[in-house]
Design an enzyme around this catalytic site. Structure first.
Site, short mmCIF file in Angstrom:
data_model
loop_
_atom_site.label_atom_id
_atom_site.label_comp_id
_atom_site.label_asym_id
_atom_site.label_seq_id
_atom_site.Cartn_x
_atom_site.Cartn_y
_atom_site.Cartn_z
N TRP A 1 -8.97 8.29 -8.18
CA TRP A 1 -9.98 8.49 -8.73
C TRP A 1 -9.97 8.14 -10.43
O TRP A 1 -10.97 7.39 -11.13
CB TRP A 1 -10.33 9.96 -9.18
CG TRP A 1 -11.03 10.34 -7.71
CD1 TRP A 1 -10.63 10.93 -6.50
CD2 TRP A 1 -12.59 10.24 -7.55
NE1 TRP A 1 -11.71 10.97 -5.77
CE2 TRP A 1 -12.81 10.87 -6.21
CE3 TRP A 1 -13.57 9.83 -8.48
CZ2 TRP A 1 -14.15 10.73 -5.69
CZ3 TRP A 1 -14.89 9.80 -7.77
CH2 TRP A 1 -15.04 10.09 -6.69
N GLU B 1 0.77 -1.23 -0.11
CA GLU B 1 0.11 0.09 -0.04
C GLU B 1 1.02 1.25 -0.09
O GLU B 1 0.44 2.43 -0.77
CB GLU B 1 -0.93 0.04 1.15
CG GLU B 1 -1.80 -1.05 1.25
CD GLU B 1 -2.83 -1.00 -0.06
OE1 GLU B 1 -3.36 -0.01 -0.50
OE2 GLU B 1 -3.15 -2.07 -1.07
N ASN C 1 -10.87 3.41 3.32
CA ASN C 1 -10.36 2.74 1.68
C ASN C 1 -11.46 2.24 0.87
O ASN C 1 -11.52 2.49 -0.21
CB ASN C 1 -9.23 2.17 2.04
CG ASN C 1 -8.48 1.67 0.47
OD1 ASN C 1 -8.20 2.56 -0.23
ND2 ASN C 1 -8.62 0.53 0.40
N TRP D 1 -15.15 12.24 -12.95
CA TRP D 1 -14.31 11.90 -11.96
C TRP D 1 -13.47 12.97 -11.35
O TRP D 1 -13.57 13.35 -9.98
CB TRP D 1 -13.39 10.71 -12.25
CG TRP D 1 -12.24 11.35 -13.34
CD1 TRP D 1 -12.61 11.02 -14.55
CD2 TRP D 1 -10.95 12.11 -13.24
NE1 TRP D 1 -11.48 11.72 -15.27
CE2 TRP D 1 -10.52 12.35 -14.35
CE3 TRP D 1 -10.32 12.48 -12.06
CZ2 TRP D 1 -9.32 12.65 -14.39
CZ3 TRP D 1 -9.24 13.05 -11.94
CH2 TRP D 1 -8.72 13.31 -13.64
N TRP E 1 -20.03 12.41 -19.80
CA TRP E 1 -20.46 12.74 -18.39
C TRP E 1 -21.73 13.61 -18.49
O TRP E 1 -22.10 14.45 -19.48
CB TRP E 1 -19.34 13.50 -17.78
CG TRP E 1 -18.11 12.94 -17.93
CD1 TRP E 1 -16.84 13.31 -18.32
CD2 TRP E 1 -17.88 11.54 -16.90
NE1 TRP E 1 -15.83 12.38 -18.12
CE2 TRP E 1 -16.33 11.50 -17.57
CE3 TRP E 1 -18.27 10.65 -16.36
CZ2 TRP E 1 -15.71 10.23 -16.73
CZ3 TRP E 1 -17.72 9.72 -15.81
CH2 TRP E 1 -16.30 9.42 -16.18
N TRP F 1 1.65 1.73 -3.59
CA TRP F 1 0.94 2.24 -4.38
C TRP F 1 0.94 3.86 -4.28
O TRP F 1 0.72 4.38 -5.26
CB TRP F 1 -0.39 1.62 -4.17
CG TRP F 1 -1.38 2.27 -4.84
CD1 TRP F 1 -2.58 3.26 -4.61
CD2 TRP F 1 -2.04 1.87 -6.12
NE1 TRP F 1 -3.35 3.69 -5.63
CE2 TRP F 1 -3.15 2.48 -6.69
CE3 TRP F 1 -1.58 0.79 -7.08
CZ2 TRP F 1 -3.53 2.55 -8.00
CZ3 TRP F 1 -2.04 0.82 -8.34
CH2 TRP F 1 -3.08 1.60 -8.59
#
Length: 486
Positions: free
Chosen positions: A387, A280, A346, A364, A311, A283
């Site tokens: 996102w 993590e 999360n 987004w 969108w 990431w």
């Protein structure tokens, strides 16, 4: 023999490194043997992305904690507000300082600004030096076999772990010599803490270096032991809660990695759990390296074809999502937790993001903007990357056709309803069987639970199956458009 030049102070420019231990710029400043001027500049340059309100709340507390730590060592934090270069030049003029030490920022706009400042000052004889004090490895130092940035996480993480070398741990210096002359602004005058109203009453955090160490200790003692499973259960205190501390640099990522690996080596936690947490951190690192290599992803899709997504302009839907009034309990619980605490679990972040982008077909970037304002851990690289991951438009992203069913997600990860009942108290009386889809409950069940749909709790904004089809149709249109261009 000490010369006049040796008495000139070194400016230590704090930014996202608000700690005294494991701080490379501080270590090098102390090693000069010269007085040190610790300074933080609140830079509201319109070229930089504005800091969100929740992050400003955190910054207020973190700066106060850093100042207290410096005062314990005979020093203090000098606060200035304005253009960074102008304020640094003022300090140089006021003190005769001829060196500026800093830990580098790698976000594109800040990185470019810092380079411009360094070039300008060095041309006038002021030494500017920077170190990596925020990441495991400097962006650009972990490349694939072709010398290009990695675009897939797993090989990036493997290469990162093989190449990155932990720096030696360093303790906070016991004393710091700081000139008494330069004036500091009053942090109270900055107005970082919210008023009229003060919406931070539910912020249960301890910003600062000591708070970061306490969070790490608590995680090692409890959550890490079953991290890989517990991190998906939002009602459990199984995550590290280190993200805001890492963002503000109150703890080094190497300190966190070293601590969990030491716990595994000592047999206190399973090695697999420690490495899951390290992944993590990896990431977070991946996100920072991607943003540095591809700065355009703050505003455009990493996969350009997704910028053609149709969108929807839905102000009412966006407002309902922000307020936690979508009619899907796990989504609403997450959005209310965010507003109340400046944080969201999360797993729930993925659920609420998927709902906005795919159920509501809202861009987004609207979600990224809201998270940036309301999260205490609003890190630009992580926020944008995550996102775009949910939207399917990012590097190594979740496929767009992977559309979370919020009912199933709620039942799977909040089976006993503790999370939903905490944040959506109007549904407390609804039995577990119906909790995550209350509109399917028989009328007598809702009556007994004292819930009137459409009044006490909203009906769903959209039907899941219809929203899923609409999202897939939008994806198909993108694919068809890409095929025509090819």
């Amino acid at each position: 023999m000490t010369t006049e030049a040796d008495d000139r102070p070194v400016i230590l420019w704090f930014r996202q490194d608000l700690r005294l231990a494991d701080n490379p710029a501080l270590v090098h400043a102390v090693e000069t043997g010269r007085p040190v001027l610790p300074v933080f500049i609140l830079d509201r340059n319109p070229a930089l992305r504005p800091t969100g309100a929740a992050s400003l709340w955190w910054l207020d507390k973190s700066l106060r904690a850093l100042d207290a730590s410096l005062r314990d060592r005979g020093s203090r934090l000098i606060l200035r507000r304005g253009d960074s270069e102008a304020e640094l030049r003022r300090l140089i003029d006021e003190t005769g300082a001829d060196a500026v030490f800093m830990n580098r920022l790698f976000e594109p706009d800040a990185f470019a600004r810092d380079a411009d400042i360094a070039h300008g000052l060095e041309a006038e004889g002021v030494t500017c030096k920077g170190w990596n004090g925020t990441l495991l490895a400097r962006p650009g130092s972990v490349l694939n076999g072709s010398g290009q940035p990695y675009k897939v996480f797993t090989p990036f993480h493997r290469a990162l772990m093989a190449a990155a070398v932990p720096p030696p741990a360093t303790a906070a210096p016991p004393r710091l010599t700081t000139p008494t002359g330069p004036a500091s602004e009053d942090i109270d005058a900055w107005g970082l803490h919210p008023t009229r109203p003060d919406w931070s009453g539910g912020f249960d955090w301890t910003p600062g270096e000591a708070g970061a160490e306490a969070a790490l200790s608590a995680f090692l003692a409890r959550g890490l032991k079953s991290y890989s499973v517990g991190r998906d259960i939002p009602a459990e205190a199984a995550t590290s809660r280190l993200s805001p501390h890492l963002h503000f640099g109150e703890i080094s990522p190497w300190r966190a990695v070293g601590a969990v690996r030491s716990a595994a080596a000592d047999g206190r936690v399973p090695a697999a759990e420690a490495e899951k947490f390290v992944a993590e951190i990896g990431w977070r690192e991946f996100s920072a390296h991607l943003l540095h290599a591809f700065p355009q992803i703050t505003d455009t899709a990493f996969r350009p074809e997704y910028d053609a997504m149709a969108w929807r302009d839905d102000p009412a839907g966006l407002a309902a999502w922000k307020r936690g009034r979508t009619g899907y309990p796990v989504v609403d619980a997450g959005m209310r937790e965010l507003w109340a605490t400046g944080y969201m679990h999360n797993r729930v972040r993925m659920i609420v993001a998927s709902f906005l982008v795919k159920h509501l077909l809202i861009d987004w970037r609207e979600g990224e903007r809201w998270f940036r304002d309301t999260l205490v851990d609003a890190d630009l690289a992580s926020n944008v990357q995550n996102w775009q991951w949910v939207a399917g438009s990012g590097a190594d992203a979740s496929p767009y056709f992977r559309i979370f069913n919020p009912i199933i997600q709620g039942r799977k990860f909040d089976a006993d309803g503790r999370y939903v009942r905490r944040w959506v108290p109007e549904l407390r009386g609804v039995p577990d069987r119906w909790l995550h889809a209350p509109w399917t409950a028989p009328p007598e069940v809702l009556r007994d639970a004292r819930v009137r749909l459409g009044s006490d709790y909203p009906r769903p904004l959209v039907d899941h199956d219809l929203a899923r089809k609409r999202a897939l149709d939008a994806l198909a249109a993108i694919a068809a458009g890409a095929a025509e261009r090819d």
